[in-house]
Structures are given as C-alpha cells and as structure tokens.
Motif scaffolding. Sequence first.
Motif, mmCIF file in Angstrom:
data_model
loop_
_atom_site.group_PDB
_atom_site.id
_atom_site.type_symbol
_atom_site.label_atom_id
_atom_site.label_comp_id
_atom_site.label_asym_id
_atom_site.label_seq_id
_atom_site.Cartn_x
_atom_site.Cartn_y
_atom_site.Cartn_z
ATOM 1 N N THR A 1 0.857 -1.181 0.000
ATOM 2 C CA THR A 1 0.000 0.000 0.000
ATOM 3 C C THR A 1 0.895 1.233 0.000
ATOM 4 O OG1 THR A 1 -1.621 -1.258 1.282
ATOM 5 C CG2 THR A 1 -1.937 1.126 1.145
ATOM 6 N N MET A 2 1.198 1.723 -1.179
ATOM 7 C CA MET A 2 2.203 2.771 -1.350
ATOM 8 C C MET A 2 1.961 4.012 -0.500
ATOM 9 S SD MET A 2 2.431 5.868 -3.186
ATOM 10 C CE MET A 2 1.572 5.719 -4.745
ATOM 11 N N PRO A 3 0.756 4.620 -0.485
ATOM 12 C CA PRO A 3 0.582 5.843 0.320
ATOM 13 C C PRO A 3 0.870 5.627 1.806
ATOM 14 C CG PRO A 3 -1.221 5.595 -1.234
ATOM 15 C CD PRO A 3 -0.469 4.301 -1.244
ATOM 16 N N LEU A 4 0.464 4.453 2.329
ATOM 17 C CA LEU A 4 0.693 4.150 3.740
ATOM 18 C C LEU A 4 2.184 4.082 4.050
ATOM 19 C CD1 LEU A 4 -0.043 3.141 6.593
ATOM 20 C CD2 LEU A 4 -0.145 0.819 5.623
ATOM 21 N N PHE A 5 2.912 3.292 3.273
ATOM 22 C CA PHE A 5 4.323 3.089 3.582
ATOM 23 C C PHE A 5 5.174 4.297 3.205
ATOM 24 C CE2 PHE A 5 2.727 -1.347 3.263
ATOM 25 C CZ PHE A 5 2.890 -1.654 4.608
ATOM 26 N N ALA A 6 4.703 5.093 2.252
ATOM 27 C CA ALA A 6 5.389 6.353 1.944
ATOM 28 C C ALA A 6 5.222 7.326 3.102
ATOM 29 C CB ALA A 6 4.842 6.961 0.658
ATOM 30 N N ALA A 7 4.010 7.418 3.637
ATOM 31 C CA ALA A 7 3.763 8.305 4.776
ATOM 32 C C ALA A 7 4.593 7.877 5.980
ATOM 33 C CB ALA A 7 2.278 8.305 5.127
ATOM 34 N N GLU A 8 4.706 6.567 6.192
ATOM 35 C CA GLU A 8 5.498 6.053 7.314
ATOM 36 C C GLU A 8 6.991 6.310 7.082
ATOM 37 O OE1 GLU A 8 6.193 3.809 10.943
ATOM 38 O OE2 GLU A 8 4.522 4.955 10.123
ATOM 39 N N ALA A 9 7.472 6.039 5.873
ATOM 40 C CA ALA A 9 8.898 6.168 5.582
ATOM 41 C C ALA A 9 9.372 7.611 5.627
ATOM 42 C CB ALA A 9 9.196 5.565 4.211
ATOM 43 N N HIS A 10 8.519 8.543 5.234
ATOM 44 C CA HIS A 10 8.897 9.954 5.149
ATOM 45 C C HIS A 10 8.441 10.780 6.356
ATOM 46 C CE1 HIS A 10 10.520 9.912 1.001
ATOM 47 N NE2 HIS A 10 9.625 8.955 0.791
ATOM 48 N N GLY A 11 7.917 10.144 7.380
ATOM 49 C CA GLY A 11 7.518 10.867 8.579
ATOM 50 C C GLY A 11 6.305 11.761 8.399
ATOM 51 N N LEU A 12 5.455 11.440 7.432
ATOM 52 C CA LEU A 12 4.337 12.324 7.118
ATOM 53 C C LEU A 12 3.218 12.253 8.160
ATOM 54 C CD1 LEU A 12 4.215 11.743 3.263
ATOM 55 C CD2 LEU A 12 5.073 13.751 4.469
ATOM 56 N N PHE A 13 3.068 11.116 8.810
ATOM 57 C CA PHE A 13 2.045 11.050 9.860
ATOM 58 C C PHE A 13 2.383 12.042 10.975
ATOM 59 C CE2 PHE A 13 1.384 6.575 8.232
ATOM 60 C CZ PHE A 13 0.144 6.833 7.685
ATOM 61 N N ASP A 14 3.637 12.072 11.363
ATOM 62 C CA ASP A 14 4.065 13.048 12.377
ATOM 63 C C ASP A 14 3.840 14.469 11.885
ATOM 64 O OD1 ASP A 14 4.825 11.081 14.136
ATOM 65 O OD2 ASP A 14 6.943 11.149 13.610
ATOM 66 N N ASP A 15 4.157 14.713 10.609
ATOM 67 C CA ASP A 15 4.001 16.058 10.041
ATOM 68 C C ASP A 15 2.554 16.536 10.117
ATOM 69 O OD1 ASP A 15 6.679 16.115 9.460
ATOM 70 O OD2 ASP A 15 6.454 15.724 7.315
ATOM 71 N N PHE A 16 1.627 15.616 9.998
ATOM 72 C CA PHE A 16 0.210 15.987 10.024
ATOM 73 C C PHE A 16 -0.416 15.814 11.406
ATOM 74 C CE2 PHE A 16 0.720 15.701 5.440
ATOM 75 C CZ PHE A 16 -0.061 16.762 5.003
ATOM 76 N N GLY A 17 0.415 15.566 12.418
ATOM 77 C CA GLY A 17 -0.080 15.569 13.783
ATOM 78 C C GLY A 17 -0.770 14.309 14.233
ATOM 79 N N VAL A 18 -0.353 13.157 13.696
ATOM 80 C CA VAL A 18 -0.957 11.903 14.108
ATOM 81 C C VAL A 18 0.139 10.880 14.391
ATOM 82 C CG1 VAL A 18 -1.320 11.139 11.712
ATOM 83 C CG2 VAL A 18 -2.701 10.161 13.531
ATOM 84 N N ASP A 19 0.039 10.253 15.561
ATOM 85 C CA ASP A 19 0.993 9.239 15.999
ATOM 86 C C ASP A 19 0.411 7.874 15.647
ATOM 87 O OD1 ASP A 19 2.888 7.688 17.238
ATOM 88 O OD2 ASP A 19 2.303 8.221 19.284
ATOM 89 N N VAL A 20 0.870 7.310 14.530
ATOM 90 C CA VAL A 20 0.284 6.078 14.009
ATOM 91 C C VAL A 20 1.072 4.854 14.479
ATOM 92 C CG1 VAL A 20 -0.165 4.746 11.914
ATOM 93 C CG2 VAL A 20 -0.773 7.165 12.001
ATOM 94 N N ASN A 21 0.365 3.940 15.096
ATOM 95 C CA ASN A 21 0.929 2.651 15.499
ATOM 96 C C ASN A 21 0.427 1.604 14.513
ATOM 97 O OD1 ASN A 21 2.068 0.499 16.977
ATOM 98 N ND2 ASN A 21 0.225 0.291 18.233
ATOM 99 N N LEU A 22 1.318 1.091 13.654
ATOM 100 C CA LEU A 22 0.926 0.123 12.637
ATOM 101 C C LEU A 22 0.890 -1.287 13.219
ATOM 102 C CD1 LEU A 22 2.904 1.413 9.513
ATOM 103 C CD2 LEU A 22 0.481 1.729 10.053
ATOM 104 N N ILE A 23 -0.252 -1.950 13.044
ATOM 105 C CA ILE A 23 -0.458 -3.302 13.580
ATOM 106 C C ILE A 23 -0.777 -4.230 12.409
ATOM 107 C CG2 ILE A 23 -1.841 -4.715 15.145
ATOM 108 C CD1 ILE A 23 -2.467 -2.061 16.652
ATOM 109 N N LYS A 24 0.032 -5.249 12.236
ATOM 110 C CA LYS A 24 -0.088 -6.142 11.081
ATOM 111 C C LYS A 24 -1.154 -7.216 11.301
ATOM 112 C CE LYS A 24 2.776 -9.283 8.279
ATOM 113 N NZ LYS A 24 4.163 -9.799 8.112
ATOM 114 N N PHE A 25 -1.983 -7.399 10.263
ATOM 115 C CA PHE A 25 -2.967 -8.475 10.238
ATOM 116 C C PHE A 25 -2.769 -9.278 8.952
ATOM 117 C CE2 PHE A 25 -4.856 -5.452 13.102
ATOM 118 C CZ PHE A 25 -5.568 -6.213 14.023
#
Length: 331
Positions: free
Chosen positions: A39-63
């Motif tokens: 899922t490119m947008p998800l992993f791009a946001a994670e790799a580039h620190g974009l979640f932090d940039d937009f003010g959200v602390d994302v905890n990724l949980i694998k299913f």
Amino acid sequence: MKLTAFKSATIGAMTIMAGPCVAQEAMIEVNYGYLPVPTMPLFAAEAHGLFDDFGVDVNLIKFTSGPAQFQSLQAGSIDLAQGALAAFYMASTRGLEAKWVYNIGDASAISGLVLSEGNSLESYADLAGQSITAPPGSILHLFHVSQAMDAEVDFDQVDFVPLPPPQAVSAIQNGNVDAAWLWEPLLSIAEANGAVQVRNASEIGLHDVFGLATGADWVESEEGRDAVARVSRALTAGIEAYEQDPGPTLSKIEEMTGIKPELAQSIIARTNWATVTDQVAESNVFSLTGPEGSGAIIDWVDDRALAAGLINSSGAGADFLDPRSATMAAQ
C-alpha cells in the motif's frame, strides 16, 4: 502509476499544509491495522515521517486476514482497519459496527483469474463442472459470483473451493483446482509456476476498491474524525513523496511486508491511487458522496452477495459511508 494535473495539485497542497499542523495541534494517537501488501501511500507516509508532520501518531499493527481485523475493530483495539470495501460492508451486515471513511485505491488491475496449466477458457460458462477457488467472502469471491451470474451459470454447477490466498496458489499449481481468483503478488507467483491468467478484473469492468474502516463510535467523536482527516492528508502527501523518491517507500514495504522492490514497483504502477479530493468528487469510483462512487459499489456488492448467499440481508447501503473526515481533509 499516472497522476492527473488536478491530483498533482491536490497532493502538493497536502504537502504544504503539513508544516504548520504539528505546531498548532496536539498529536492524536491512532492504532492502524494494515495488511502485508504494498500500500504505497501508507508506507510512503510512514517512511517519510508524514504522519508526524500531520499531527498523528500512528501505530501500525499487522494483520493477515480480514476476520481478525473485524474482531479487533469491533473490540476497539484498533481505530482504523485497512482492507476491501466489499469485505467490510459484508461484515457490517453480520453485525460489525463500522463506517467506511476513506478510499485508498483500486486494485482491480492486479486482481485476476488464472487457470491451471493446460486448461483453457473461452467463456465463464466453460467452468461448469470444474473447480475454482477464491478467499471465501472476499471481493475475489464476488468477482466469481458476478462472472457466473453474467454467464448465466448456476452456482452449483461450479465446485467452489474456499481457500485462503496462499493455499489457493498451491492448489492451482498442484492441479487440485482448475481455476483461481488471485491478487498480486500471488498472481505473479502462480503465473511463474505455470498458471495462465485469462481474466483481469479491471479489463472486464470490475472494481476492487480498498481503504479504511473505523469503529462507528470512534468516528462519531470529534477526535476520531480529526484523526481520520489527518491520516487521509498524510496518505495523499505520501503519493507525492513516492513520486519524488520511491526508495524509502520500497524499503519500508520490504521491511514490513517482505515484498521485494521490483515486484512492489510493478504492483504500485498498476494500482489506481486515490487522493482526498477523490473522496468528495461527484463522478469518481472513489467518491464517498457521488452517485458513481462507493455507494454504487455497495449496491453491486449487495446484489451479488445476496444472490450467492454470502449475506443474509442488505446492510446500511450508502449509510455505511461516512464522508465527514474526507470532507474536512479536502478543505
């Protein structure tokens, strides 16, 4: 992967907005359930620190399965769950208290029907008397149902063998079934071992829209809606981050899914990715508000799933969709 000028402008605007967000607003913590697919947008946001940039602390949980996500979402142990719109909608007819809040993309071009080596198919009706597999209750199962209905083939004329995707690949390779509906990367694995692809979902007008569901109670809270809006903006900005430098995203995909960069790039290029503005467009398969969007897909799911007995009754229909966070994100 191709982007229109309008989409590029939207993504650029999301990137500009990222800067002041953290300074002005407190971080919101989000537990995000994901599947091990590129899922490119998800992993791009994670790799580039974009979640932090937009003010959200994302905890990724694998299913590794939809039902496990449904249970965790219902229990409140995750806030967002990523998967197919069709699967979450069908689960909602069985009691899952959830809302669909964001469309990430359409994977129909990486979904297809393969035959075991030596088999051929002129018409879907040729499968009468043969066996076929797909993950039970999935969008691929619905693709089989839809094709059978269009070809006027009775469901009991085809031996449907419900198997999870990895076992389906083994079954088609070993000749234990005659046909299988598969997603990438399993589609490529099956073809590399002698299976022949004879149908591509996108080419026959089917849609495999996937995105994010959230608990019905959580999205009713102001913080929940704000969190979804922030995640949505980060995902949109992730598309541009990948376009500018795919390396970090591909590395993150390999780290978190095991999928090698070459295959991940191929899957990403063939997937139609959505932005926040797509969610509120009038004429768009990703629209949460327009007549040609997610509501039309839900109507299609209702029709096929009821006919095949995959659900016992219709669900909430378009009321399953909640566009409020996407509308916030697009402003």
